[in-house]
Design a protein around this motif. Structure first.
Motif, PDB file in Angstrom:
ATOM      1  N   ARG A 156      -7.412  -2.938   3.366  1.00  0.00           N
ATOM      2  CA  ARG A 156      -8.038  -2.990   2.517  1.00  0.00           C
ATOM      3  C   ARG A 156      -9.771  -3.455   2.756  1.00  0.00           C
ATOM      4  O   ARG A 156      -9.923  -3.639   3.742  1.00  0.00           O
ATOM      5  CB  ARG A 156      -7.719  -4.165   1.539  1.00  0.00           C
ATOM      6  N   ARG A 191     -13.609  -3.048   6.719  1.00  0.00           N
ATOM      7  CA  ARG A 191     -11.998  -2.949   6.569  1.00  0.00           C
ATOM      8  C   ARG A 191     -11.196  -3.887   7.274  1.00  0.00           C
ATOM      9  O   ARG A 191     -11.385  -4.057   8.350  1.00  0.00           O
ATOM     10  CB  ARG A 191     -11.493  -1.515   6.904  1.00  0.00           C
ATOM     11  N   THR A 243     -10.375  -2.005  -2.175  1.00  0.00           N
ATOM     12  CA  THR A 243      -9.568  -0.494  -2.012  1.00  0.00           C
ATOM     13  C   THR A 243      -8.621  -0.639  -1.014  1.00  0.00           C
ATOM     14  O   THR A 243      -8.959  -0.943   0.246  1.00  0.00           O
ATOM     15  CB  THR A 243     -10.567   0.756  -1.808  1.00  0.00           C
ATOM     16  N   TYR A 244      -7.344  -0.363  -1.329  1.00  0.00           N
ATOM     17  CA  TYR A 244      -6.229  -0.537  -0.348  1.00  0.00           C
ATOM     18  C   TYR A 244      -6.012   0.836   0.256  1.00  0.00           C
ATOM     19  O   TYR A 244      -5.878   1.874  -0.261  1.00  0.00           O
ATOM     20  CB  TYR A 244      -5.083  -1.213  -0.966  1.00  0.00           C
ATOM     21  N   TRP A 270      -1.206  -1.251   6.066  1.00  0.00           N
ATOM     22  CA  TRP A 270      -1.790  -1.450   4.861  1.00  0.00           C
ATOM     23  C   TRP A 270      -3.358  -1.979   5.278  1.00  0.00           C
ATOM     24  O   TRP A 270      -3.250  -3.110   5.911  1.00  0.00           O
ATOM     25  CB  TRP A 270      -1.401  -2.194   3.796  1.00  0.00           C
TER      26      TRP A 270
END
Length: 123
Positions: A36, A43, A91-92, A34
Motif C-alpha cells: 500500500r 510503498r 492505494t493497495y 499486498w
C-alpha cells in the motif's frame, strides 16, 4: 502478457471491512503480496503468502486485522481487511513473483504488479 487485476477497493467508515481481490494469470507464483502507498509515504509491504507452504506474513500494524489468502485453483489473491482505521487509507497493490525471495516486504522482490485499488477509511 501477465496481468494482475485488482478489485474490491472503496470507501468505508472506521471499523468497517473490505475484501480485496487480485486475479492473476494461470501461472502459480512462488510469492504473492499486498502493498500500500499513501500520499507522501513510501510503498509499504502489508502482507505476503508463499505458495510452497502457505506461510503468511504481516506488517505489525495490520496483524490481527488483515488476513491474506489465495485460491491456488483460481490463482487469485485476497486481502480481508477488518477493523479498518483512517491510517489504512492508501492505494493497495497486489504483487507477485516467479522467483523465490525471503524479502517479502521489499517491493524489488516482485516483478508483477496490479494497477492498484483505492481504499479510503473515514473517521
Amino acid at each position: 502478457q501477465v496481468q494482475l487485476v485488482e478489485s474490491g477497493g472503496g470507501s468505508v467508515q472506521a471499523g468497517g471491512s473490505l475484501r480485496l481481490s487480485c486475479a492473476a494469470s494461470g501461472y502459480t507464483y512462488r510469492l504473492m503480496g499486498w502493498f500500500r502507498q499513501a500520499p507522501g509515504k513510501q510503498r509499504e509491504g502489508v502482507a505476503a503468502i508463499y505458495s510452497a507452504d502457505g506461510s503468511t506474513y504481516y506488517v505489525e500494524s495490520v496483524k490481527g486485522r488483515f488476513t491474506i489468502s489465495r485460491d491456488g485453483a483460481k490463482n487469485t489473491l485476497y486481502l480481508q481487511m477488518n477493523s479498518l482505521t483512517p491510517e489504512d487509507t492508501a492505494t493497495y497493490y497486489c504483487a507477485a513473483t516467479s522467483t523465490y525471495s525471503l524479502y517479502w516486504r521489499a517491493s524489488g522482490s516482485y516483478n508483477y504488479w496490479g494497477q492498484g485499488t483505492q481504499v479510503t477509511v473515514s473517521s
